[in-house]
Design an enzyme around this catalytic site. Structure first.
Site: not given
Length: 487
Positions: A119, A187-189, A442
């Protein structure tokens, strides 16, 4: 325009079928609008087809590979573990296909017309769409631009030795050694995922930090070291040579160095897809980088045209695009709505994951007169011992004068899920008493939030008293005195 050309009338046109675009289309249709969605590639956009889903699919595989190491303590014995990348690719492709079909079905079920093609604006209320040899013209009442970004092709990427943060997940072999360039979440992933899948990973960044809250960053760097991911700071890549390997030449603190790896992954600059849309032709206001200026409702400078997602100024984030898409659709439908990214969660799918909502401690100390913070180690929780996922911390930041929660940061299991509770707390302008009064299940990771808030008053049950003393209050002037003393 060709003489005799037919102009088709449409009520609402959405350009782009990514997360923002298809959410905008469905929301507008839900509100009674006749909607046409134009997509040039595949529904789901870059996020589904190349970015979010592929990267998280690989991250999930890496996570499951890591979990195998803990199976033996539950009495589960696995004699031999193997990894078949072809199977992973097959499952990923099937997942993407299924999600695409799901999006298409949702659009059609809501009465949204789907048009394939590229488009571009012809006038302020006309759009041309090209699809091969076919050309159509639509006159619209309202339009939403959700066309995203495209890569700067000047960046060297051969998809053999050198990849970007999208194409790396189409790789046909696990790199024996991988250099990951950059400090972004992408980058970290990539660094975390491929290390767990068997690569020898080096992370190279231009600065000294990774842009996270100081406590979270310290924990992440500790985990990088534990995972044997080498971190090179203050470095800038100058040249890349490829043959049987990739040789990267870089400067570190003014000194020329080099590193040889089997593969390199880094992120090319992203540029908005505004030029091919022809938005300047209709006088739409852009910033200096070509991104569209919008207000909090998504309105552009051109009447009846909205813009959302990565093509607009600001943070590039799928959650942001989704929210903006819904806001734009509601505005088009006459419903007052607006978007605010103040408490937009930042998520990094490393192993373990990271979440950040609100101000870091460093940012808070520049904003408020007195700030309190606390950190609670996840190793103090029973559920962490039970699951053998003890790594990580929860960091809380509050305005000490009003006891208002201004930042929640976490690295560890449950970080992504807990980020919603953090967003809610900040959106509701919660105080510490609100979060300590309520009940927590818990055993669960949720209890880490309670312990963190109680640690602000030195009342955390599962944290030694001497480790709660550092959760103190300091004003900016006191902080400056400490910094001067340290110098």
């Amino acid at each position: 325009m060709v003489v005799g050309e037919i102009i088709e009338e449409r009520e609402v046109i959405i350009i782009g079928g990514g997360p923002g675009g298809y959410n905008a289309a469905i929301r507008a249709a839900q509100l009674g609008k006749q909607v046409t969605l134009i997509e040039k590639k595949g529904l789901g956009g870059v996020c589904l087809n190349e970015g979010c889903i592929p990267s998280k699919f690989f991250a999930e595989a890496a996570k499951k590979r890591m979990e195998i190491d803990h199976f033996k303590q539950f009495g589960i014995k696995i004699d031999q573990v193997s990894f078949d990348l072809t199977v992973l690719h097959k499952e990923l492709n099937e997942t993407i296909s299924a999600l695409q079909k799901g999006i298409k079905k949702l659009l059609l079920d809501n009465g949204v017309e789907i048009v394939q093609g590229t488009a571009f604006f012809m006038t302020e209320n006309r759009i041309g769409v090209e699809n091969g040899h076919t050309f159509s013209v639509y006159r619209f009442q309202r339009a939403v631009i959700a066309a995203g970004c495209k890569k700067n092709r000047k960046t060297k990427v051969d998809h053999k030795r050198i990849f970007d943060f999208e194409s790396i997940y189409s790789i046909q072999e696990i790199p024996s050694s991988l250099l990951v360039a950059g400090s972004s979440y992408l980058a970290l992933e990539a660094a975390s995922t491929f290390q767990q899948l068997g690569s020898d990973v080096t992370l190279i960044i231009e600065g000294t930090d990774l842009g996270l809250d100081g406590s979270i960053e310290k924990e992440l760097k500790r985990l990088l070291k534990k995972r044997k991911i080498k971190l090179i700071t203050n470095a800038r890549i100058k040249e890349i040579h490829t043959a049987q390997s990739a040789v990267i030449y870089y400067t570190k603190s003014g000194e020329d160095k080099s590193i040889e790896v089997s593969h390199l992954v880094y992120g090319p600059a992203l540029i908005p897809a505004t030029a091919e849309l022809g938005v300047e032709r209709i006088g739409m206001k852009l910033d200096q980088n070509g991104f569209i200026n919008i207000d909090q409702t998504g309105k552009t400078s051109v009447k009846d045209i909205y813009a959302i997602g990565d093509i607009t100024c600001g943070i590039k984030n799928a959650s942001k695009a989704i929210k903006q898409g819904k806001v734009a659709a509601e505005m088009i439908s006459g419903i007052a709505s607006e978007y605010d990214e103040s408490n937009l969660p930042s998520i990094i799918h490393t192993i373990p994951p990271i979440s950040s909502v609100g101000l870091t401690e460093e940012q808070a100390r520049q904003t408020f007169e007195r700030v309190k913070s606390s950190t609670f180690p996840l190793s103090g929780l029973g559920v962490s011992a039970m699951s053998s996922q003890k790594e990580g911390i929860i960091k809380l930041v509050i305005d000490a004068d009003q006891e208002l929660i201004v930042g929640v940061h976490m690295i560890g299991q449950g970080a992504v899920e807990l980020s919603s509770a953090a967003v809610l707390a900040l959106e509701m302008i919660a105080r510490t008493e609100d979060l300590t009064f309520m009940h927590y299940p818990h055993p669960s990771i949720n209890e880490g939030l309670l312990e963190g808030f109680e640690a602000l008053a030195g009342k955390a049950i599962h944290l030694a008293a001497n480790k709660q003393q550092h959760n103190k209050t300091e004003s900016p002037s006191q902080l400056q005195q400490h910094e001067q003393y340290n110098l």
